[in-house]
Design a protein around this motif. Structure first.
Motif, PDB file in Angstrom:
ATOM      1  N   VAL A 171       0.720  -1.261   0.117  1.00 35.58           N
ATOM      2  CA  VAL A 171      -0.027  -0.020   0.242  1.00 35.58           C
ATOM      3  C   VAL A 171       0.993   1.256   0.098  1.00 35.58           C
ATOM      4  O   VAL A 171       1.951   1.320   0.658  1.00 35.58           O
ATOM      5  CB  VAL A 171      -0.966  -0.146   1.203  1.00 35.58           C
ATOM      6  N   VAL A 172       0.594   1.872  -0.821  1.00 33.61           N
ATOM      7  CA  VAL A 172       1.501   3.357  -0.979  1.00 33.61           C
ATOM      8  C   VAL A 172       0.489   4.445  -0.553  1.00 33.61           C
ATOM      9  O   VAL A 172      -0.353   4.833  -0.925  1.00 33.61           O
ATOM     10  CB  VAL A 172       1.497   3.554  -2.612  1.00 33.61           C
ATOM     11  N   VAL A 173       1.264   5.022   0.461  1.00 30.89           N
ATOM     12  CA  VAL A 173       0.459   6.392   1.266  1.00 30.89           C
ATOM     13  C   VAL A 173       1.619   7.586   1.346  1.00 30.89           C
ATOM     14  O   VAL A 173       2.821   7.356   1.505  1.00 30.89           O
ATOM     15  CB  VAL A 173      -0.021   5.964   2.688  1.00 30.89           C
ATOM     16  N   ASN A 174       1.152   8.516   1.399  1.00 29.61           N
ATOM     17  CA  ASN A 174       1.898   9.992   1.846  1.00 29.61           C
ATOM     18  C   ASN A 174       2.579   9.674   3.086  1.00 29.61           C
ATOM     19  O   ASN A 174       2.130   9.176   4.063  1.00 29.61           O
ATOM     20  CB  ASN A 174       1.087  11.140   1.545  1.00 29.61           C
ATOM     21  N   LYS A 175       3.602  10.165   3.077  1.00 25.86           N
ATOM     22  CA  LYS A 175       4.512  10.251   4.421  1.00 25.86           C
ATOM     23  C   LYS A 175       3.676  10.962   5.718  1.00 25.86           C
ATOM     24  O   LYS A 175       4.009  10.686   6.840  1.00 25.86           O
ATOM     25  CB  LYS A 175       6.071  11.137   4.159  1.00 25.86           C
ATOM     26  N   ALA A 194      -9.900   6.210   1.115  1.00 28.63           N
ATOM     27  CA  ALA A 194      -9.909   6.382  -0.292  1.00 28.63           C
ATOM     28  C   ALA A 194      -8.884   5.355  -1.110  1.00 28.63           C
ATOM     29  O   ALA A 194      -7.409   5.611  -0.678  1.00 28.63           O
ATOM     30  CB  ALA A 194     -10.178   7.765  -1.006  1.00 28.63           C
ATOM     31  N   VAL A 195      -9.314   4.480  -1.844  1.00 27.81           N
ATOM     32  CA  VAL A 195      -8.158   3.682  -2.290  1.00 27.81           C
ATOM     33  C   VAL A 195      -8.494   3.959  -4.010  1.00 27.81           C
ATOM     34  O   VAL A 195      -9.375   3.731  -4.548  1.00 27.81           O
ATOM     35  CB  VAL A 195      -8.525   2.057  -2.009  1.00 27.81           C
ATOM     36  N   GLY A 196      -7.136   3.945  -4.725  1.00 31.42           N
ATOM     37  CA  GLY A 196      -7.175   4.167  -6.187  1.00 31.42           C
ATOM     38  C   GLY A 196      -7.455   2.793  -6.716  1.00 31.42           C
ATOM     39  O   GLY A 196      -7.000   1.803  -6.178  1.00 31.42           O
ATOM     40  N   TRP A 197      -8.580   2.940  -7.630  1.00 35.29           N
ATOM     41  CA  TRP A 197      -9.146   1.562  -8.237  1.00 35.29           C
ATOM     42  C   TRP A 197      -8.114   1.059  -8.967  1.00 35.29           C
ATOM     43  O   TRP A 197      -7.585   1.649 -10.202  1.00 35.29           O
ATOM     44  CB  TRP A 197     -10.360   2.117  -8.973  1.00 35.29           C
ATOM     45  N   PHE A 233      -2.455  12.060  -6.359  1.00 30.72           N
ATOM     46  CA  PHE A 233      -3.460  11.595  -5.340  1.00 30.72           C
ATOM     47  C   PHE A 233      -2.575  11.341  -3.956  1.00 30.72           C
ATOM     48  O   PHE A 233      -3.018  11.521  -3.092  1.00 30.72           O
ATOM     49  CB  PHE A 233      -4.071  10.151  -5.901  1.00 30.72           C
ATOM     50  N   ILE A 234      -1.428  10.600  -4.555  1.00 30.81           N
ATOM     51  CA  ILE A 234      -0.535  10.410  -3.371  1.00 30.81           C
ATOM     52  C   ILE A 234       0.214  11.628  -2.699  1.00 30.81           C
ATOM     53  O   ILE A 234       0.055  11.848  -1.616  1.00 30.81           O
ATOM     54  CB  ILE A 234       0.406   9.375  -3.646  1.00 30.81           C
ATOM     55  N   SER A 235       0.590  12.556  -3.580  1.00 30.75           N
ATOM     56  CA  SER A 235       1.389  13.827  -3.001  1.00 30.75           C
ATOM     57  C   SER A 235       0.390  14.522  -2.318  1.00 30.75           C
ATOM     58  O   SER A 235       0.969  15.324  -1.336  1.00 30.75           O
ATOM     59  CB  SER A 235       2.009  14.470  -4.328  1.00 30.75           C
ATOM     60  N   GLY A 239      -5.461   9.650  -0.301  1.00 27.80           N
ATOM     61  CA  GLY A 239      -5.781   8.197   0.114  1.00 27.80           C
ATOM     62  C   GLY A 239      -4.742   7.400  -0.092  1.00 27.80           C
ATOM     63  O   GLY A 239      -3.411   8.137  -0.063  1.00 27.80           O
ATOM     64  N   CYS A 240      -4.904   6.241  -0.573  1.00 34.12           N
ATOM     65  CA  CYS A 240      -3.780   5.120  -0.771  1.00 34.12           C
ATOM     66  C   CYS A 240      -3.961   4.457  -2.180  1.00 34.12           C
ATOM     67  O   CYS A 240      -4.934   4.639  -2.769  1.00 34.12           O
ATOM     68  CB  CYS A 240      -3.685   4.304   0.428  1.00 34.12           C
ATOM     69  N   LEU A 241      -2.938   3.840  -2.457  1.00 33.87           N
ATOM     70  CA  LEU A 241      -2.795   3.034  -3.738  1.00 33.87           C
ATOM     71  C   LEU A 241      -2.476   1.671  -3.512  1.00 33.87           C
ATOM     72  O   LEU A 241      -1.725   1.425  -2.591  1.00 33.87           O
ATOM     73  CB  LEU A 241      -2.019   3.539  -4.957  1.00 33.87           C
ATOM     74  N   ILE A 242      -2.884   0.532  -4.161  1.00 31.52           N
ATOM     75  CA  ILE A 242      -2.280  -0.848  -3.937  1.00 31.52           C
ATOM     76  C   ILE A 242      -1.626  -1.241  -5.087  1.00 31.52           C
ATOM     77  O   ILE A 242      -1.768  -0.961  -6.342  1.00 31.52           O
ATOM     78  CB  ILE A 242      -3.269  -1.757  -3.777  1.00 31.52           C
TER      79      ILE A 242
END
Length: 297
Positions: A171-175, A194-197, A233-235, A239-242
């Motif tokens: 999972v990628v999330v902002n610091k 929120a999760v990127g589709w 979205f991350i910067s 939310g986060c990305l998978i």
């Protein structure tokens, strides 16, 4: 509808300008305006709204753009492959492998891996092309490529699927996100996030949805269409990305941390697939080489 219209449409969504779109395609703004107007008439939907000198894409346009981009890429790839595979009858046929590629999430094999595959058989040319998993599988079914390397297992009676490795899900999330303080993550941690589709790794999606379902978590998916959408979205910590755990991910999201799932069941199997009637002897050696490449990642 034609390919040129779709190309104009994609550029217009990116630039929000008839003038810039025209400059990109070396035509007049009037030609762009007419082509897009004709496209709207044919589809029966509004694609752009004028706002001053700019044209603003509608929600429907944003939804259709990834499909238009994919069609344009496939046409260009078709033309390129047609030229590359034009050979004399006595020349060994080029073997084409489509490898899944999702710039925002996963590349599966790096440049060194591609070069290793291209050196696999000195008697034959091995060409590796990169596309999203859906396009890779479509190309195998259509017979335009010999095999495909994808994330997740496709379900088809006409294909042979061999598992060649596993890709670790992260999972990628902002610091600055509170989740960044964790060392591992679970679906429960993402209950209100929120999760990127992950539309570009569609055959891995059932596995990820099952992971959420086992934890009784309904993921809040949001649609992100381009690499720019994902990085923003991350910067902006929306939310986060998978994604999959690969070295290039860190440079793609420099302001992020990368958290592995605590449940190893979140890891995504990687499959090599080909049509059942394909008896090319190179497939066995290709399978072994891919297993070695993915093991070293």
């Amino acid at each position: 509808m034609n390919i040129q219209q779709l190309s104009y449409f994609s550029t217009a969504v990116d630039t929000s300008s008839f003038k810039e779109t025209a400059q990109t395609h070396f035509v007049t703004p009037a030609a762009i305006s007419k082509a897009l107007g004709d496209l709207e008439t044919e589809l029966g939907i509004k694609l752009f709204v004028k706002k001053g000198r700019a044209i603003v894409p509608t929600e429907k346009a944003l939804l259709l753009k990834p499909l238009a981009d994919n069609i344009s890429r496939n046409v260009k790839e078709f033309e390129r492959l047609a030229k590359l595979t034009k050979e004399n009858d006595d020349t060994p046929r080029t073997f084409i492998l489509a490898a899944a590629y999702a710039p925002a999430r996963s590349k599966l094999i790096n440049r060194e891996g591609v070069e290793a595959l291209e050196r696999l058989d000195p008697q034959r040319r091995i060409l590796v092309v990169r596309r999203d998993s859906g396009s890779c599988l479509s190309a195998v079914i259509e017979g335009s490529v010999d095999a495909a390397l994808i994330l997740g297992e496709p379900k088809s009676d006409t294909l042979t699927s061999v598992r060649v490795g596993t890709s670790q899900s992260i999972v990628v999330v902002n610091k600055s996100n509170p989740l960044a303080n964790l060392t591992t993550i679970s679906p429960n941690d993402l209950r209100s996030v929120a999760v990127g589709w992950p539309h570009d790794i569609r055959y891995a999606l059932p596995l990820l949805l099952d992971l959420f379902d086992k934890s009784d978590v309904e993921p809040h998916f949001t649609h992100l269409y381009t690499i720019e959408d994902n990085t923003q979205f991350i910067s902006e910590d929306k939310g986060c990305l998978i994604a999959t755990n690969e070295p290039y991910i860190a440079s793609t999201y420099p302001n992020a941390v990368f958290l592995p799932f605590a449940d190893e069941g979140a890891n995504v199997p990687v499959f090599l697939v080909w049509n059942k009637e394909n008896d090319d002897p190179l497939l066995e050696e290709l399978t072994e080489t891919l297993e070695a490449i993915l093991k070293r990642r």
